[in-house]
Write a protein that holds these residues in place. Sequence first.
Motif, mmCIF file in Angstrom:
data_model
loop_
_atom_site.group_PDB
_atom_site.id
_atom_site.type_symbol
_atom_site.label_atom_id
_atom_site.label_comp_id
_atom_site.label_asym_id
_atom_site.label_seq_id
_atom_site.Cartn_x
_atom_site.Cartn_y
_atom_site.Cartn_z
ATOM 1 N N ARG A 141 -9.790 -0.469 -14.995
ATOM 2 C CA ARG A 141 -10.983 -0.877 -14.249
ATOM 3 C C ARG A 141 -10.549 -1.721 -13.054
ATOM 4 O O ARG A 141 -9.892 -2.755 -13.220
ATOM 5 C CB ARG A 141 -11.911 -1.671 -15.164
ATOM 6 N N LEU A 142 -10.942 -1.265 -11.876
ATOM 7 C CA LEU A 142 -10.638 -1.995 -10.644
ATOM 8 C C LEU A 142 -11.812 -2.923 -10.329
ATOM 9 O O LEU A 142 -12.906 -2.453 -10.005
ATOM 10 C CB LEU A 142 -10.413 -1.003 -9.497
ATOM 11 N N ILE A 143 -11.565 -4.225 -10.459
ATOM 12 C CA ILE A 143 -12.611 -5.208 -10.160
ATOM 13 C C ILE A 143 -12.382 -5.707 -8.738
ATOM 14 O O ILE A 143 -11.335 -6.293 -8.435
ATOM 15 C CB ILE A 143 -12.556 -6.376 -11.161
ATOM 16 N N ALA A 144 -13.336 -5.438 -7.864
ATOM 17 C CA ALA A 144 -13.226 -5.866 -6.466
ATOM 18 C C ALA A 144 -13.682 -7.325 -6.386
ATOM 19 O O ALA A 144 -14.870 -7.614 -6.540
ATOM 20 C CB ALA A 144 -14.084 -4.971 -5.583
ATOM 21 N N VAL A 145 -12.748 -8.235 -6.185
ATOM 22 C CA VAL A 145 -13.081 -9.668 -6.196
ATOM 23 C C VAL A 145 -13.622 -10.068 -4.815
ATOM 24 O O VAL A 145 -12.881 -10.173 -3.841
ATOM 25 C CB VAL A 145 -11.863 -10.520 -6.602
ATOM 26 N N SER A 146 -14.939 -10.272 -4.766
ATOM 27 C CA SER A 146 -15.639 -10.424 -3.496
ATOM 28 C C SER A 146 -15.903 -11.878 -3.110
ATOM 29 O O SER A 146 -16.559 -12.141 -2.104
ATOM 30 C CB SER A 146 -16.960 -9.660 -3.565
ATOM 31 N N LYS A 147 -15.382 -12.819 -3.888
ATOM 32 C CA LYS A 147 -15.608 -14.249 -3.589
ATOM 33 C C LYS A 147 -15.291 -14.566 -2.121
ATOM 34 O O LYS A 147 -14.267 -14.119 -1.599
ATOM 35 C CB LYS A 147 -14.743 -15.112 -4.504
ATOM 36 N N LYS A 148 -16.176 -15.318 -1.510
ATOM 37 C CA LYS A 148 -15.998 -15.799 -0.133
ATOM 38 C C LYS A 148 -15.900 -14.713 0.933
ATOM 39 O O LYS A 148 -15.620 -14.996 2.091
ATOM 40 C CB LYS A 148 -14.755 -16.706 -0.018
ATOM 41 N N GLN A 149 -16.110 -13.466 0.570
ATOM 42 C CA GLN A 149 -16.025 -12.404 1.571
ATOM 43 C C GLN A 149 -17.360 -12.294 2.307
ATOM 44 O O GLN A 149 -18.421 -12.449 1.713
ATOM 45 C CB GLN A 149 -15.703 -11.065 0.894
ATOM 46 N N PRO A 150 -17.293 -11.978 3.608
ATOM 47 C CA PRO A 150 -18.539 -11.766 4.358
ATOM 48 C C PRO A 150 -19.354 -10.625 3.750
ATOM 49 O O PRO A 150 -18.789 -9.639 3.271
ATOM 50 C CB PRO A 150 -18.053 -11.371 5.763
ATOM 51 N N GLU A 151 -20.664 -10.804 3.805
ATOM 52 C CA GLU A 151 -21.537 -9.854 3.133
ATOM 53 C C GLU A 151 -21.351 -8.416 3.613
ATOM 54 O O GLU A 151 -21.434 -7.475 2.820
ATOM 55 C CB GLU A 151 -22.992 -10.289 3.323
ATOM 56 N N GLU A 152 -21.091 -8.232 4.914
ATOM 57 C CA GLU A 152 -20.995 -6.837 5.386
ATOM 58 C C GLU A 152 -19.801 -6.114 4.768
ATOM 59 O O GLU A 152 -19.864 -4.916 4.510
ATOM 60 C CB GLU A 152 -21.000 -6.746 6.925
ATOM 61 N N MET A 188 -5.293 -8.603 -15.863
ATOM 62 C CA MET A 188 -4.145 -9.170 -15.161
ATOM 63 C C MET A 188 -3.775 -8.285 -13.987
ATOM 64 O O MET A 188 -3.968 -7.080 -14.028
ATOM 65 C CB MET A 188 -2.963 -9.352 -16.127
ATOM 66 N N GLY A 189 -3.252 -8.946 -12.934
ATOM 67 C CA GLY A 189 -2.878 -8.235 -11.719
ATOM 68 C C GLY A 189 -3.890 -8.487 -10.620
ATOM 69 O O GLY A 189 -5.098 -8.383 -10.850
ATOM 70 N N MET A 190 -3.370 -8.880 -9.438
ATOM 71 C CA MET A 190 -4.210 -9.154 -8.272
ATOM 72 C C MET A 190 -3.631 -8.356 -7.085
ATOM 73 O O MET A 190 -2.829 -7.439 -7.289
ATOM 74 C CB MET A 190 -4.242 -10.655 -7.980
ATOM 75 N N SER A 191 -4.039 -8.704 -5.871
ATOM 76 C CA SER A 191 -3.627 -7.896 -4.712
ATOM 77 C C SER A 191 -2.118 -7.672 -4.639
ATOM 78 O O SER A 191 -1.668 -6.583 -4.319
ATOM 79 C CB SER A 191 -4.101 -8.554 -3.418
ATOM 80 N N GLY A 192 -1.344 -8.712 -4.931
ATOM 81 C CA GLY A 192 0.094 -8.623 -4.724
ATOM 82 C C GLY A 192 0.876 -8.023 -5.885
ATOM 83 O O GLY A 192 2.073 -7.715 -5.731
ATOM 84 N N ILE A 195 -8.512 -5.257 -0.910
ATOM 85 C CA ILE A 195 -9.646 -4.361 -0.697
ATOM 86 C C ILE A 195 -10.459 -4.779 0.524
ATOM 87 O O ILE A 195 -10.798 -3.978 1.382
ATOM 88 C CB ILE A 195 -10.571 -4.344 -1.947
ATOM 89 N N PHE A 196 -10.762 -6.095 0.584
ATOM 90 C CA PHE A 196 -11.722 -6.575 1.591
ATOM 91 C C PHE A 196 -11.084 -7.125 2.866
ATOM 92 O O PHE A 196 -11.764 -7.364 3.842
ATOM 93 C CB PHE A 196 -12.565 -7.713 0.991
ATOM 94 N N GLY A 197 -9.783 -7.389 2.814
ATOM 95 C CA GLY A 197 -9.152 -8.147 3.898
ATOM 96 C C GLY A 197 -9.076 -9.600 3.483
ATOM 97 O O GLY A 197 -9.667 -9.999 2.480
ATOM 98 N N SER A 198 -8.326 -10.403 4.244
ATOM 99 C CA SER A 198 -8.122 -11.776 3.817
ATOM 100 C C SER A 198 -9.422 -12.564 3.880
ATOM 101 O O SER A 198 -10.303 -12.276 4.703
ATOM 102 C CB SER A 198 -7.030 -12.453 4.638
ATOM 103 N N ARG A 199 -9.550 -13.522 2.947
ATOM 104 C CA ARG A 199 -10.773 -14.323 2.874
ATOM 105 C C ARG A 199 -10.839 -15.299 4.047
ATOM 106 O O ARG A 199 -9.859 -15.993 4.313
ATOM 107 C CB ARG A 199 -10.820 -15.114 1.565
ATOM 108 N N PRO A 200 -11.974 -15.371 4.726
ATOM 109 C CA PRO A 200 -12.114 -16.353 5.813
ATOM 110 C C PRO A 200 -11.981 -17.763 5.235
ATOM 111 O O PRO A 200 -12.429 -17.996 4.118
ATOM 112 C CB PRO A 200 -13.533 -16.127 6.310
ATOM 113 N N VAL A 201 -11.334 -18.662 5.969
ATOM 114 C CA VAL A 201 -11.199 -20.034 5.445
ATOM 115 C C VAL A 201 -12.273 -20.958 5.994
ATOM 116 O O VAL A 201 -12.879 -20.691 7.019
ATOM 117 C CB VAL A 201 -9.805 -20.635 5.738
#
Length: 215
Positions: free
Chosen positions: A25-36, A186-190, A209-215
């Motif tokens: 199962r691929l969980i797309a971790v969307s925390k802090k990502q822009p809504e679009e 277990m397992g993340m982008s890297g 998946i989403f690109g780097s999270r904006p800071v």
Amino acid sequence: MGLDDIRSRVAAAATKAGRAPEAIRLIAVSKKQPEERVRAVIEAGHVSFGENRVQEAAERWEALDPGGALDLHLVGPLQTNKARQAMGLFGTIHSVDRLKLAQTIARLAEETGACPDLFVQVNTGEEDQKAGVRPADADAFVAECRGLGLPLVGLMCLPPVDEEASLHFALLAKIAERNELPRLSMGMSGDFEVAIALGATDIRVGSAIFGSRPV
Ligand SMILES: *Cc1c(COP(=O)(O)O)cnc(C)c1O
């Protein structure tokens, strides 16, 4: 898009490990990502998403998924006073890590008649700043959760950033196996390909998946 690329890498890693790609199962971790960016991934047909904060997730997903059709995962720490809200929002909680939280979830499950799938988080690197039960305490904690009647499905870990992740993944797999827990978060982008080789069933991938999270 990142999603297509990651999907094909997941499939390739699974095949190489002699596993069925659908078993991961691929969980797309969307925390802090822009809504679009999140909307684009939903529109691409992806259904499993991960968040690490209950309040932020509630605001976002009540708007993005009012019908509750998507498969939402809490991958970050959970405070007991947010447990009720989290149990209403998430189908899976990856961060059960202490008895008080397990007891609170059990009480709420009894009250509401429903409980998300649960993972016990193991602090495989024994880092002070990180959540999770110590590896030496994992068997006893799993038994306590089972004694409370909780629907445990597996174990989760977040390896130290400066160590070889494979050692941590292998340790988590060993603890899960002896406790007869079928899933491994277990397992993340890297490092998700390494995690798949070592038996991951749930990979948590954000920035790839989403690109780097904006800071
Ligand atoms: C942010 C986060 C991830 C995803 O991290 P990426 O490096 O962006 O893939 C996975 N798991 C947890 C617990 C996280 O907090």
